[in-house]
Motif scaffolding. Structure first.
Motif, PDB file in Angstrom:
ATOM      1  N   GLU A   7      -0.845  38.245  38.809  1.00 30.81           N
ATOM      2  CA  GLU A   7       0.574  38.238  38.470  1.00 30.81           C
ATOM      3  C   GLU A   7       1.472  37.899  39.654  1.00 30.81           C
ATOM      4  N   THR A   8       0.989  38.008  40.878  1.00 36.60           N
ATOM      5  CA  THR A   8       1.798  37.684  42.054  1.00 36.60           C
ATOM      6  C   THR A   8       1.534  36.282  42.590  1.00 36.60           C
ATOM      7  N   LEU A   9       0.623  35.553  41.983  1.00 40.14           N
ATOM      8  CA  LEU A   9       0.246  34.231  42.474  1.00 40.14           C
ATOM      9  C   LEU A   9       1.433  33.271  42.426  1.00 40.14           C
ATOM     10  N   GLU A  10       1.703  32.635  43.573  1.00 37.25           N
ATOM     11  CA  GLU A  10       2.830  31.705  43.678  1.00 37.25           C
ATOM     12  C   GLU A  10       2.402  30.280  44.002  1.00 37.25           C
ATOM     13  N   ASN A  11       1.313  30.122  44.741  1.00 34.14           N
ATOM     14  CA  ASN A  11       0.877  28.798  45.165  1.00 34.14           C
ATOM     15  C   ASN A  11      -0.616  28.615  44.925  1.00 34.14           C
ATOM     16  N   VAL A  12      -0.952  27.517  44.255  1.00 37.35           N
ATOM     17  CA  VAL A  12      -2.349  27.154  44.041  1.00 37.35           C
ATOM     18  C   VAL A  12      -2.485  25.689  44.414  1.00 37.35           C
ATOM     19  N   ASP A  13      -3.376  25.419  45.357  1.00 42.25           N
ATOM     20  CA  ASP A  13      -3.629  24.036  45.738  1.00 42.25           C
ATOM     21  C   ASP A  13      -5.067  23.688  45.396  1.00 42.25           C
ATOM     22  N   LEU A  14      -5.227  22.891  44.350  1.00 39.25           N
ATOM     23  CA  LEU A  14      -6.538  22.413  43.900  1.00 39.25           C
ATOM     24  C   LEU A  14      -6.651  20.908  44.111  1.00 39.25           C
ATOM     25  N   SER A  15      -5.819  20.355  44.953  1.00 34.89           N
ATOM     26  CA  SER A  15      -5.838  18.908  45.150  1.00 34.89           C
ATOM     27  C   SER A  15      -7.079  18.464  45.915  1.00 34.89           C
ATOM     28  N   LEU A  16      -7.393  17.193  45.768  1.00 31.67           N
ATOM     29  CA  LEU A  16      -8.553  16.576  46.423  1.00 31.67           C
ATOM     30  C   LEU A  16      -9.864  17.267  46.068  1.00 31.67           C
ATOM     31  N   ASN A  17     -10.063  17.482  44.780  1.00 34.40           N
ATOM     32  CA  ASN A  17     -11.315  18.029  44.268  1.00 34.40           C
ATOM     33  C   ASN A  17     -11.881  17.060  43.238  1.00 34.40           C
ATOM     34  N   LYS A  18     -12.769  17.526  42.395  1.00 33.27           N
ATOM     35  CA  LYS A  18     -13.394  16.671  41.387  1.00 33.27           C
ATOM     36  C   LYS A  18     -13.140  17.192  39.977  1.00 33.27           C
ATOM     37  N   LEU A  19     -12.004  17.827  39.786  1.00 28.73           N
ATOM     38  CA  LEU A  19     -11.677  18.397  38.484  1.00 28.73           C
ATOM     39  C   LEU A  19     -11.466  17.296  37.451  1.00 28.73           C
ATOM     40  N   GLU A  20     -12.188  17.417  36.343  1.00 29.08           N
ATOM     41  CA  GLU A  20     -11.986  16.491  35.228  1.00 29.08           C
ATOM     42  C   GLU A  20     -11.117  17.120  34.158  1.00 29.08           C
ATOM     43  N   ARG A  21     -11.147  18.415  34.084  1.00 26.96           N
ATOM     44  CA  ARG A  21     -10.273  19.138  33.157  1.00 26.96           C
ATOM     45  C   ARG A  21     -10.005  20.511  33.747  1.00 26.96           C
ATOM     46  N   ILE A  22      -8.891  21.055  33.345  1.00 26.89           N
ATOM     47  CA  ILE A  22      -8.504  22.371  33.843  1.00 26.89           C
ATOM     48  C   ILE A  22      -7.783  23.098  32.738  1.00 26.89           C
ATOM     49  N   TYR A  23      -8.067  24.362  32.609  1.00 23.66           N
ATOM     50  CA  TYR A  23      -7.422  25.188  31.601  1.00 23.66           C
ATOM     51  C   TYR A  23      -6.695  26.311  32.301  1.00 23.66           C
ATOM     52  N   LEU A  24      -5.390  26.157  32.417  1.00 22.91           N
ATOM     53  CA  LEU A  24      -4.579  27.155  33.090  1.00 22.91           C
ATOM     54  C   LEU A  24      -4.035  28.198  32.128  1.00 22.91           C
ATOM     55  N   GLU A  25      -4.221  27.997  30.841  1.00 24.06           N
ATOM     56  CA  GLU A  25      -3.606  28.923  29.887  1.00 24.06           C
ATOM     57  C   GLU A  25      -4.156  30.335  30.004  1.00 24.06           C
ATOM     58  N   ASN A  26      -5.361  30.507  30.497  1.00 27.02           N
ATOM     59  CA  ASN A  26      -5.912  31.847  30.672  1.00 27.02           C
ATOM     60  C   ASN A  26      -5.721  32.389  32.080  1.00 27.02           C
ATOM     61  N   LEU A  27      -5.050  31.643  32.911  1.00 29.28           N
ATOM     62  CA  LEU A  27      -4.940  32.032  34.300  1.00 29.28           C
ATOM     63  C   LEU A  27      -4.160  33.319  34.496  1.00 29.28           C
ATOM     64  N   ILE A  28      -3.099  33.515  33.769  1.00 29.02           N
ATOM     65  CA  ILE A  28      -2.232  34.651  34.065  1.00 29.02           C
ATOM     66  C   ILE A  28      -1.371  35.001  32.860  1.00 29.02           C
ATOM     67  N   ASP A  29      -1.075  36.264  32.711  1.00 27.00           N
ATOM     68  CA  ASP A  29      -0.163  36.728  31.673  1.00 27.00           C
ATOM     69  C   ASP A  29       1.240  36.708  32.269  1.00 27.00           C
ATOM     70  N   THR A  30       2.088  35.858  31.767  1.00 27.64           N
ATOM     71  CA  THR A  30       3.398  35.673  32.377  1.00 27.64           C
ATOM     72  C   THR A  30       4.523  36.348  31.593  1.00 27.64           C
ATOM     73  N   SER A  31       4.211  37.270  30.757  1.00 31.34           N
ATOM     74  CA  SER A  31       5.229  37.835  29.875  1.00 31.34           C
ATOM     75  C   SER A  31       6.407  38.469  30.616  1.00 31.34           C
ATOM     76  N   GLU A  32       6.185  38.988  31.821  1.00 30.69           N
ATOM     77  CA  GLU A  32       7.285  39.620  32.558  1.00 30.69           C
ATOM     78  C   GLU A  32       7.450  39.029  33.947  1.00 30.69           C
ATOM     79  N   LEU A  33       7.041  37.801  34.159  1.00 28.40           N
ATOM     80  CA  LEU A  33       7.061  37.228  35.486  1.00 28.40           C
ATOM     81  C   LEU A  33       8.175  36.208  35.627  1.00 28.40           C
TER      82      LEU A  33
END
Length: 189
Positions: A107-133
């Motif tokens: 819930e406190t995550l502010e910065n994510v750097d996943l650049s320069l990798n080999k990601l073909e797909r990413i699912y961020l919808e399960n990353l965090i519950d943002t209901s009060e953020l």
């Protein structure tokens, strides 16, 4: 194992910089859980494997730099609450995920750097519950191999994402509603 011997005595240590070494594997007991690290720099090593509970030793960790290593997989479930910044730039990550069970840990995550990798797909919808953020989130996913941006990829991050970078991927299809939830978005590259 020398590290295990000396780090039990360094209870005031807040920053540990092991960057630019030849570390290859991070085992659960490699660094003592008695440390109250806020900032851990492991960038520019040869790290290809991290044991599942390695980061759970750091209950107050806020900043993690794992850039320029050889990781192929990364899961955000490895952390306690409180992490603010994770730098995974320039690895070989093909899969980054988080199970819904662990989504409130970040819930406190502010910065994510996943650049320069080999990601073909990413699912961020399960990353965090943002209901009060409300803190802004900055996400870099540029220089990967993303091909498709599906409609719900950012759905549950809508109150947080202010900056999003998707440039220099291989995107050939973007769902028409992929960005519709990002009402606070200020920068999209």
């Amino acid at each position: 194992s020398d590290l295990i011997d000396w780090n039990n005595k360094l209870t005031k240590l807040r920053l540990l910089d092991l960057s630019f070494n030849n570390l290859e594997i991070l085992l659960d007991n490699y660094i003592s859980s008695s440390l109250q690290l806020l900032d851990l720099k492991l960038n520019d090593n040869q790290i290809s494997f991290i044991e599942r509970n390695f980061f759970l030793n750091f209950k107050v960790l806020q900043f993690l730099n794992l850039a320029n290593n050889n990781l192929k997989f990364f899961s955000f479930e490895y952390f306690y609450r409180g992490i603010k910044s994770i730098n995974l730039r320039n690895n070989s990550i093909e899969k980054a995920e988080n199970s819904a069970v662990f989504k409130q840990k970040l819930e406190t995550l502010e910065n994510v750097d996943l650049s320069l990798n080999k990601l073909e797909r990413i699912y961020l919808e399960n990353l965090i519950d943002t209901s009060e953020l409300t803190k802004p989130m900055h996400i870099l996913i540029n220089f990967n191999q993303l091909k498709f941006i599906h409609k719900d990829i950012f759905k549950f991050l809508f109150v947080r994402i202010h900056d999003l970078s998707l440039s220099l991927n291989q995107i050939d299809l973007i769902h028409p509603n992929a960005f519709s939830h990002l009402t606070l978005l200020e920068s999209l590259n």
